[in-house]
Write a protein that holds these residues in place. Structure first.
Motif, short mmCIF file in Angstrom:
data_model
loop_
_atom_site.label_atom_id
_atom_site.label_comp_id
_atom_site.label_asym_id
_atom_site.label_seq_id
_atom_site.Cartn_x
_atom_site.Cartn_y
_atom_site.Cartn_z
N ASN A 52 0.82 -1.20 0.00
CA ASN A 52 0.00 0.00 0.00
C ASN A 52 0.85 1.25 0.00
OD1 ASN A 52 -2.37 1.50 0.16
ND2 ASN A 52 -2.18 1.68 2.36
N LEU A 59 0.93 -3.60 -7.14
CA LEU A 59 0.33 -4.45 -6.10
C LEU A 59 0.98 -5.83 -6.04
CD1 LEU A 59 -3.42 -3.60 -6.46
CD2 LEU A 59 -1.84 -2.76 -4.79
N HIS A 62 0.11 -7.79 -2.80
CA HIS A 62 -1.18 -8.47 -2.73
C HIS A 62 -1.10 -9.85 -3.36
CE1 HIS A 62 -3.72 -4.56 -2.30
NE2 HIS A 62 -2.63 -4.54 -1.58
N VAL A 63 -0.35 -9.94 -4.49
CA VAL A 63 -0.21 -11.23 -5.15
C VAL A 63 0.50 -12.22 -4.24
CG1 VAL A 63 0.69 -12.36 -7.18
CG2 VAL A 63 -0.13 -10.06 -7.36
N MET A 69 -1.79 -17.30 1.22
CA MET A 69 -3.07 -17.87 1.67
C MET A 69 -3.30 -19.25 1.08
SD MET A 69 -5.76 -14.81 1.59
CE MET A 69 -5.43 -13.32 2.46
N PHE B 47 -6.87 -5.22 6.40
CA PHE B 47 -6.63 -5.20 4.96
C PHE B 47 -7.51 -4.16 4.27
CE2 PHE B 47 -5.18 -9.86 5.01
CZ PHE B 47 -3.91 -9.45 5.31
N LEU B 50 -6.06 -0.90 4.42
CA LEU B 50 -4.89 -0.74 3.56
C LEU B 50 -5.26 -0.75 2.08
CD1 LEU B 50 -2.40 -3.01 5.46
CD2 LEU B 50 -2.09 -0.63 4.98
N ASN B 51 -6.48 -0.46 1.74
CA ASN B 51 -6.96 -0.40 0.35
C ASN B 51 -6.85 -1.74 -0.36
OD1 ASN B 51 -7.46 2.37 0.49
ND2 ASN B 51 -5.30 2.76 0.14
N ALA B 52 -6.93 -2.85 0.36
CA ALA B 52 -6.76 -4.15 -0.27
C ALA B 52 -8.08 -4.92 -0.18
CB ALA B 52 -5.64 -4.93 0.40
N PHE B 54 -9.56 -7.01 -2.42
CA PHE B 54 -9.55 -8.40 -2.88
C PHE B 54 -8.89 -9.32 -1.85
CE2 PHE B 54 -7.81 -11.88 -5.45
CZ PHE B 54 -8.97 -12.32 -6.05
N VAL B 55 -7.79 -8.85 -1.26
CA VAL B 55 -7.12 -9.66 -0.23
C VAL B 55 -8.00 -9.80 0.99
CG1 VAL B 55 -5.02 -9.89 1.12
CG2 VAL B 55 -4.92 -8.90 -1.11
N SER B 58 -10.59 -12.38 0.20
CA SER B 58 -9.93 -13.69 0.19
C SER B 58 -9.65 -14.17 1.60
CB SER B 58 -8.62 -13.62 -0.59
OG SER B 58 -8.84 -13.15 -1.87
N GLN B 59 -9.25 -13.21 2.47
CA GLN B 59 -9.01 -13.56 3.87
C GLN B 59 -10.28 -14.09 4.52
OE1 GLN B 59 -6.22 -12.92 5.88
NE2 GLN B 59 -7.14 -13.21 7.88
N ILE B 62 -11.01 -17.68 2.71
CA ILE B 62 -10.07 -18.78 2.90
C ILE B 62 -9.83 -19.02 4.39
CG2 ILE B 62 -7.76 -19.60 2.42
CD1 ILE B 62 -7.84 -17.95 -0.12
N THR B 142 -9.09 -3.67 -6.69
CA THR B 142 -7.75 -4.15 -6.98
C THR B 142 -7.77 -5.47 -7.74
OG1 THR B 142 -7.71 -5.21 -4.84
CG2 THR B 142 -6.73 -3.05 -4.98
N ILE B 146 -4.56 -7.30 -9.79
CA ILE B 146 -4.01 -8.56 -9.28
C ILE B 146 -4.16 -9.66 -10.33
CG2 ILE B 146 -4.33 -10.33 -7.52
CD1 ILE B 146 -5.05 -8.17 -5.59
#
Lengths: 103, 196
Positions: A52, A59, A62-63, A69, B47, B50-52, B54-55, B58-59, B62, B142, B146
């Motif tokens: 960030n 990004l 993020h990947v 995960m 997350f 933090l502007n995330a 998609f993560v 996913s968190q 998953i 995002t 990604i």
């Protein structure tokens, strides 16, 4: 005080330390696996925070977090399957009882 | 705006830390599990800060649901009445663990406050994200960036992860398969040899 990168790094450090504490201290095998998940989550927070604040165009962090995960899901599934296979032979979840595994 | 962000950060961070301590310190394993679920959900909140997006989703999917369900199944299949007393170990390694945790935390804090601000700029080029980039990400999400990264730069790790997940599925089935006369579980064989 403005929230910056250092706040997230400190939070990740606290979470990582708690994970290590639980990893060594706990006597229940399932709790050890939970502590490993906490460790991986601390690493994920670090990756996303740096993505960030330094790399909002690409990004990459993020990947990497998503790769972590996926590997954590595989690790949890295999670890718990090993635990069930062990439990079938020796019905206990105490870490101290599995000193037979150290060869 | 800044004040609201700070308040949300401190509330979420406090929830993360307290629930992580709860995972380690609760006596009953089911309470630890509930605490771990709270920890995962509040990390998704971090997350989002933090502007995330998609993560974060996913968190939730998953960790918050998938891994949680696997662990609850494992708890229900292994816990017995007598094992509810298992708590933290009072052994020399407990002292070692506390010292290790405190030492690592102190080291990171020292690194962050001692030399972070002077030296990090030459390594990472830290600048706060510009407002138009943030607005673009908040508008479009995002997921597109990604996905593009996953299928161009990180294509090989992506395919390797799929092979790894397939291997994990097959391995789990083989490991937990019940013993029969034709198929012997490898762990059973090793343990029986050890006992005899």
């Amino acid at each position: 005080m403005e929230i910056g990168l250092t706040h997230f790094v400190i939070l990740s450090a606290v979470l990582f330390s708690i994970g290590i504490l639980g990893l060594i201290v706990s006597r229940n095998i399932i709790k050890v696996l939970m502590s490993i998940e906490i460790l991986l989550n601390a690493v994920n927070i670090n990756f996303v925070a740096f993505a960030n604040y330094t790399d909002l165009g690409d990004l990459k962090g993020h990947v990497f977090a998503i790769f972590i995960m996926a590997i954590a899901a595989a690790e949890a599934a295999v670890g718990l399957a090993l635990l069930l296979a062990l439990y079938r032979n020796k019905p206990s979840v105490d870490v101290e009882d599995y000193d037979i595994l150290n060869g | 705006m800044e004040v609201i962000y700070s308040i949300f950060f401190y509330i979420t961070a406090l929830t993360v830390i307290l629930s992580a301590f709860g995972v380690v310190l609760f006596k009953k394993i089911v309470y630890s599990m509930i605490s771990l679920i709270v920890c995962f959900f509040s990390i998704a909140g971090i997350f989002i800060l933090l502007n995330a997006d998609f993560v974060a989703i996913s968190q939730l999917m998953i960790y918050g649901i998938g891994i949680t369900i696997i662990m609850i199944f494992a708890i229900m299949m292994t816990s017995r009445e007598s094992e509810k007393k298992l708590w933290i170990a009072f052994a020399p390694r407990t002292l070692f663990a506390v010292l290790t945790g405190i030492g690592m935390f102190a080291l990171i804090v020292y690194a962050v406050f001692g030399c972070f601000d002077e030296h990090i700029n030459c390594v990472f080029n830290i600048t706060p994200p510009e407002i138009d980039v943030i607005n673009l990400i908040r508008q479009n999400g995002t997921a597109a960036i990604i996905g593009k990264q996953l299928f161009t730069t990180y294509l090989l790790p992506f395919e390797l992860i799929s092979v790894l997940l397939l291997a994990a599925i097959l391995g789990v089935v083989v490991i937990t398969k019940k013993d029969s006369e034709k198929l012997v579980n490898p762990t059973t064989e090793v343990l029986e040899k050890e006992v005899n």
